[in-house]
Design an enzyme around this catalytic site. Structure first.
Site, PDB file in Angstrom:
ATOM      1  N   GLU A  62      42.214   1.940  19.099  1.00  0.00           N
ATOM      2  CA  GLU A  62      41.857   3.042  19.995  1.00  0.00           C
ATOM      3  C   GLU A  62      40.723   2.714  20.970  1.00  0.00           C
ATOM      4  O   GLU A  62      40.316   3.588  21.742  1.00  0.00           O
ATOM      5  CB  GLU A  62      41.508   4.288  19.174  1.00  0.00           C
ATOM      6  CG  GLU A  62      42.713   4.828  18.420  1.00  0.00           C
ATOM      7  CD  GLU A  62      42.351   5.947  17.461  1.00  0.00           C
ATOM      8  OE1 GLU A  62      41.152   6.137  17.184  1.00  0.00           O
ATOM      9  OE2 GLU A  62      43.288   6.635  16.985  1.00  0.00           O
ATOM     10  N   TRP A  67      48.205   8.880  10.641  1.00  0.00           N
ATOM     11  CA  TRP A  67      49.058   7.797  10.147  1.00  0.00           C
ATOM     12  C   TRP A  67      48.426   7.130   8.927  1.00  0.00           C
ATOM     13  O   TRP A  67      49.071   6.361   8.230  1.00  0.00           O
ATOM     14  CB  TRP A  67      49.322   6.766  11.254  1.00  0.00           C
ATOM     15  CG  TRP A  67      48.137   5.881  11.596  1.00  0.00           C
ATOM     16  CD1 TRP A  67      46.847   6.281  11.800  1.00  0.00           C
ATOM     17  CD2 TRP A  67      48.152   4.455  11.757  1.00  0.00           C
ATOM     18  NE1 TRP A  67      46.053   5.196  12.100  1.00  0.00           N
ATOM     19  CE2 TRP A  67      46.825   4.059  12.075  1.00  0.00           C
ATOM     20  CE3 TRP A  67      49.132   3.477  11.670  1.00  0.00           C
ATOM     21  CZ2 TRP A  67      46.475   2.725  12.303  1.00  0.00           C
ATOM     22  CZ3 TRP A  67      48.773   2.150  11.907  1.00  0.00           C
ATOM     23  CH2 TRP A  67      47.460   1.782  12.208  1.00  0.00           C
ATOM     24  N   ASP A  68      47.153   7.419   8.685  1.00  0.00           N
ATOM     25  CA  ASP A  68      46.463   6.890   7.499  1.00  0.00           C
ATOM     26  C   ASP A  68      47.319   7.116   6.250  1.00  0.00           C
ATOM     27  O   ASP A  68      47.361   6.278   5.350  1.00  0.00           O
ATOM     28  CB  ASP A  68      45.118   7.613   7.301  1.00  0.00           C
ATOM     29  CG  ASP A  68      44.202   7.521   8.512  1.00  0.00           C
ATOM     30  OD1 ASP A  68      44.707   7.557   9.635  1.00  0.00           O
ATOM     31  OD2 ASP A  68      42.970   7.439   8.322  1.00  0.00           O
ATOM     32  N   LYS A  93      39.120  -2.201  18.049  1.00  0.00           N
ATOM     33  CA  LYS A  93      38.663  -1.323  16.970  1.00  0.00           C
ATOM     34  C   LYS A  93      39.405  -1.694  15.682  1.00  0.00           C
ATOM     35  O   LYS A  93      38.859  -1.650  14.593  1.00  0.00           O
ATOM     36  CB  LYS A  93      38.934   0.127  17.356  1.00  0.00           C
ATOM     37  CG  LYS A  93      38.384   1.143  16.387  1.00  0.00           C
ATOM     38  CD  LYS A  93      38.592   2.552  16.928  1.00  0.00           C
ATOM     39  CE  LYS A  93      38.047   3.596  15.963  1.00  0.00           C
ATOM     40  NZ  LYS A  93      38.422   4.957  16.389  1.00  0.00           N
ATOM     41  N   GLN A  94      40.674  -1.973  15.818  1.00  0.00           N
ATOM     42  CA  GLN A  94      41.435  -2.533  14.700  1.00  0.00           C
ATOM     43  C   GLN A  94      42.560  -3.389  15.264  1.00  0.00           C
ATOM     44  O   GLN A  94      43.046  -3.135  16.364  1.00  0.00           O
ATOM     45  CB  GLN A  94      41.967  -1.459  13.763  1.00  0.00           C
ATOM     46  CG  GLN A  94      42.723  -0.325  14.440  1.00  0.00           C
ATOM     47  CD  GLN A  94      43.141   0.722  13.430  1.00  0.00           C
ATOM     48  OE1 GLN A  94      43.793   0.402  12.458  1.00  0.00           O
ATOM     49  NE2 GLN A  94      42.774   1.971  13.657  1.00  0.00           N
TER      50      GLN A  94
HETATM   51  C1  BGC Z   1      41.109   5.415  13.671  1.00  0.00           C
HETATM   52  C2  BGC Z   1      42.530   5.877  13.463  1.00  0.00           C
HETATM   53  C3  BGC Z   1      42.574   6.752  12.218  1.00  0.00           C
HETATM   54  C4  BGC Z   1      41.574   7.879  12.305  1.00  0.00           C
HETATM   55  C5  BGC Z   1      41.496   8.672  11.032  1.00  0.00           C
HETATM   56  C6  BGC Z   1      40.210   6.628  13.775  1.00  0.00           C
HETATM   57  O1  BGC Z   1      38.890   6.240  13.925  1.00  0.00           O
HETATM   58  O2  BGC Z   1      41.030   4.642  14.852  1.00  0.00           O
HETATM   59  O3  BGC Z   1      43.383   4.763  13.299  1.00  0.00           O
HETATM   60  O4  BGC Z   1      43.854   7.252  12.059  1.00  0.00           O
HETATM   61  O5  BGC Z   1      40.303   7.366  12.568  1.00  0.00           O
HETATM   62  O6  BGC Z   1      41.076   7.876   9.969  1.00  0.00           O
END
Ligand code: BGC
Length: 728
Positions: free
Chosen positions: A478, A336-337, A589-590
């Site tokens: 996550e 989704w980035d 985490k975010q």
């Molecule tokens: C993040 C995800 C992200 C992925 C790739 C993960 O560590 O939690 O949101 O999409 O890294 O950057």
């Protein structure tokens, strides 16, 4: 005066080698080459990644195959091989010119045998012709004797031990001039069968040539030039390379095309001119000017550069991986980035690149439908990690971060489902910003309708509470797995369904034939649409009187941790508490909820956002959690009128890779963070908002910034924003 367009390194530190290889990556949207040295160095992670060149690999399904190496150029002073791990490095400087993508290195070196020389290496991959790459070296010796250059193409490349290539053939072909032939190499990936051919030409640049040779070395065709060394007199060699793959051409044409193209390729001077002109066009629409903060200015340009070299300009069958094309991390897979963090940059500055990236998702709708079907639901469910085919490529197991012999089950590919709405959101945002009705009618609406179909089908009816729910999911945060009713997921599912209904109504008026066709194709019966409306109306949304949104069912009951009390630290909360332990806390985490409120900001009052910022900001693992968070946090802090907080988040994001804040920049650029910084300056510090009537800005410049200027496209027309601090 500081050069605000250059990333400079003034000493070589072998301990930082992999980090600096990432930082000094060059590229042109077709391929990228990490900043490993031309002559090599022990344990370097030298790599070139070409968009779309994936090959199978055990456990993690598929990965971008480290391509045959076009870069090697070894130098000998008499018979002593130049290398930074021998002799004495008397001075060292490396400079990446962000204006034109030229990477240059000047080394003053003394060999173990006492021969001294200044060596200048320069390289670029052309933005004007994405198949052409150049490297040249100029040596100024302080001894009399011989300087020898050996240029090669190396077929035996691997991905940290995994070999992806087998040689198909190699040979010499007539060159248009000079004593050396053109050398070619032809390889193929082992499983996916993608062909690659490269051809190289080596030309002397100044000095007297003593000898030249073509060596038919196994899987490493080599051209050599011996030049007379006279103290103080520069001698040089220029290597030109052309490369193609079977993603561009039929296999039978590969070698001939590469050979012809390199034979005709302009010399450095003209190739550089064309490359610089192409870069000037890119920068005219993408540059962000920050005055009063040199570090932020250089870092901002560095981040934009990283996105510009990763952006596919002529290919809509590829996506940008989370680590761009700059490292082995995440194996080239896209997340989704792309849609939430990278696309806005392109949608607003280079819409044709955004369209390519959205087309990639459109082209992969069949795989997304297959994934939904495999899960017993309807519509299109996009994979959490995506590569060449659009199938799910998230590894199911990976080694544990603390103990590589232990495996950890990765659930994101199964249950991190919000990505389908993120893609729909990006398609809608692209359309609103560009007014590209033709694309929207042909492709965008189908993305939105078919993801809506997925959401309605995946929603579960909770009869006791009379609401629709999404159970057992992972939200953007996550650190928390297997949660019920993640607020971001539920609200975005609802948004996707609402937008689908609006879109369908719009389409029926605007393009009735396409609407009729999609109605049949996607089975959009009146009953189905009524069900969509019901799901929208009775979605479980975590509304509360205070406006505080619970991130998922039961989140508030989890253990509250004082993150400040853990400082100073160099590890993530997940490393400190363990995967399960962290799951039991409120540490993020975010910040899911804040991301939701940023993306759907028209649906929340300032007070509601403030309440959630106040709650979630201190519970977020800013530095060691996800790199995606900080740029978005910066925007939310700007919206709340917290300039100091905003700057702290922004600087964390903009420095992430240059300073290797997380210690893993060696794996590649944090693409979402890099692109997110553009959103932070435009939508945060610039306060840019697109309205139905046009656009507005609300400058909220950080302390010390005396100017912020950037451009963007609004409905096909370039717009300029040039801001000074209030009262200036
Ligand atoms: C993040 C995800 C992200 C992925 C790739 C993960 O560590 O939690 O949101 O999409 O890294 O950057």
């Amino acid at each position: 005066m500081t050069d605000l367009w250059t990333v400079t390194e003034t000493a070589f530190d072998p301990k930082r080698q992999h980090h600096k290889e990432t930082v000094f990556t060059i590229g042109n949207g077709y391929l990228s080459t990490r900043g490993a040295f031309e002559e090599g160095y022990p344990r370097d992670r030298r790599a070139t990644f070409i968009h779309g060149v994936f090959d199978a690999v055990p456990i993690v399904v598929t990965e971008l195959a480290n391509a045959p190496d076009w870069l090697p150029l070894a130098v000998f002073l008499d018979d002593e091989r130049f290398s930074l791990d021998t002799g004495v490095v008397e001075s060292f400087e490396r400079r990446l010119d962000l204006r034109n993508g030229v990477l240059a290195r000047t080394v003053r070196w003394r060999s173990p045998g006492g021969r001294g020389a200044t060596l200048v290496f320069e390289r670029f991959v052309s933005l004007a012709d994405e198949h052409l790459a150049y490297v040249r070296c100029t040596v100024t010796p302080d001894f009399a004797g011989v300087v020898e250059f050996r240029a090669a193409l190396h077929g035996a490349m691997d991905n940290e031990g995994v070999a992806h290539w087998q040689r198909v053939g190699q040979g010499a072909h007539p060159a248009p001039s000079g004593p050396l032939p053109i050398a070619a190499l032809h390889c193929q990936t082992r499983t996916s069968g993608i062909g690659w051919a490269g051809a190289m030409h080596l030309v002397a640049g100044g000095g007297r040539r003593l000898a030249s040779e073509w060596w038919d070395a196994d899987n490493a065709p080599t051209l050599t030039l011996k030049m007379k060394a006279v103290p103080g007199k520069p001698v040089g060699a220029e290597k030109r390379v052309a490369q193609w793959t079977t993603r561009d051409l039929p296999e039978a044409e590969l070698v001939a095309t590469a050979v012809t193209r390199v034979a005709e390729a302009p010399a450095w001077k003209d190739a550089f001119k064309a490359n610089a002109a192409a870069w000037a066009i890119e920068w005219a629409r993408t540059d962000v000017v920050i005055e009063g903060d040199d570090e932020a200015q250089i870092a901002m340009r560095f981040n934009l550069f990283q996105m510009l070299i990763a952006a596919p300009r002529h290919d809509d069958r590829v996506n940008i991986g989370a680590k761009t094309l700059s490292g082995f991390g995440y194996r080239g897979h896209a997340f989704w980035d792309t849609e939430i963090f990278m696309l806005p940059l392109f949608t607003y500055t280079a819409p044709e690149i955004a369209r390519n990236l959205l087309n990639y998702r459109y082209n992969n709708l069949p795989a997304a439908r297959e994934k939904a079907r495999g899960n017993g639901v309807e519509g299109a469910q996009f994979p959490w990690e995506s590569a060449d085919t659009g199938e799910e490529v998230t590894p199911t197991w990976v080694p544990h971060f603390a103990d590589r012999n232990k495996l950890v089950r990765i659930w994101t590919g199964d249950i991190e489902i919000h990505i389908s709405a993120d893609i729909a959101y990006a398609a809608h945002q692209y359309w609103r910003a560009t007014g590209d009705d033709a694309w929207y009618i042909a492709k965008g609406v189908e993305l939105i309708l078919d993801t809506a179909k997925f959401w309605a089908s995946r929603a579960e009816w909770n009869a006791a509470d009379e609401r629709y729910e999404y159970r057992d999911v992972i939200g953007p945060d996550e650190y928390h797995e297997h949660v019920d009713n993640n607020a971001y997921t539920n609200r975005f599912a609802q948004w996707n369904l609402e937008t689908a209904l609006e879109t369908l109504a719009w389409l029926r008026a605007r393009a009735p034939e396409r609407a009729a066709q999609l109605t049949v194709q996607l089975d959009l019966t009146a009953d189905r649409l009524a069900h969509w409306r019901d799901v929208i109306d009775r979605m479980h949304l975590h509304v509360s009187e205070t406006g505080l949104i619970e991130q998922f069912d039961g989140y508030f009951a989890r253990q509250d941790v004082d993150l400040a009390a853990l400082e100073p630290r160099t590890r993530s909360a997940q490393e400190i508490f363990g995967i399960e332990g962290c799951n039991e806390t409120q540490v993020l985490k975010q910040p899911d909820v804040l991301m939701l409120q940023y993306l759907l900001q028209d649906h929340y009052t300032e007070d509601q956002i403030r309440t959630n910022y106040g709650y979630y900001n201190p519970r977020t693992d800013h530095t060691y959690g996800s790199s995606l968070g900080p740029s978005i946090q910066a925007i939310v802090a700007c919206m709340m009128g917290y300039p100091d907080d905003a700057y702290e988040h922004f600087i964390r994001a903009v420095r992430a890779d240059l300073r290797d804040v997380r210690g893993n920049a060696g794996d590649g650029i944090h693409g979402a963070s890099a692109a997110g910084t553009w959103q932070a300056v435009a939508f945060g510090f610039g306060g840019l908002r697109i309205t139905p009537e046009g656009w507005t800005v609300t400058p909220r410049l950080p302390k010390g910034w005396t100017r912020l200027a950037f451009s963007f496209m609004h409905r096909g027309m370039p717009q300029q924003v040039d801001l000074r601090p209030e009262g200036a």
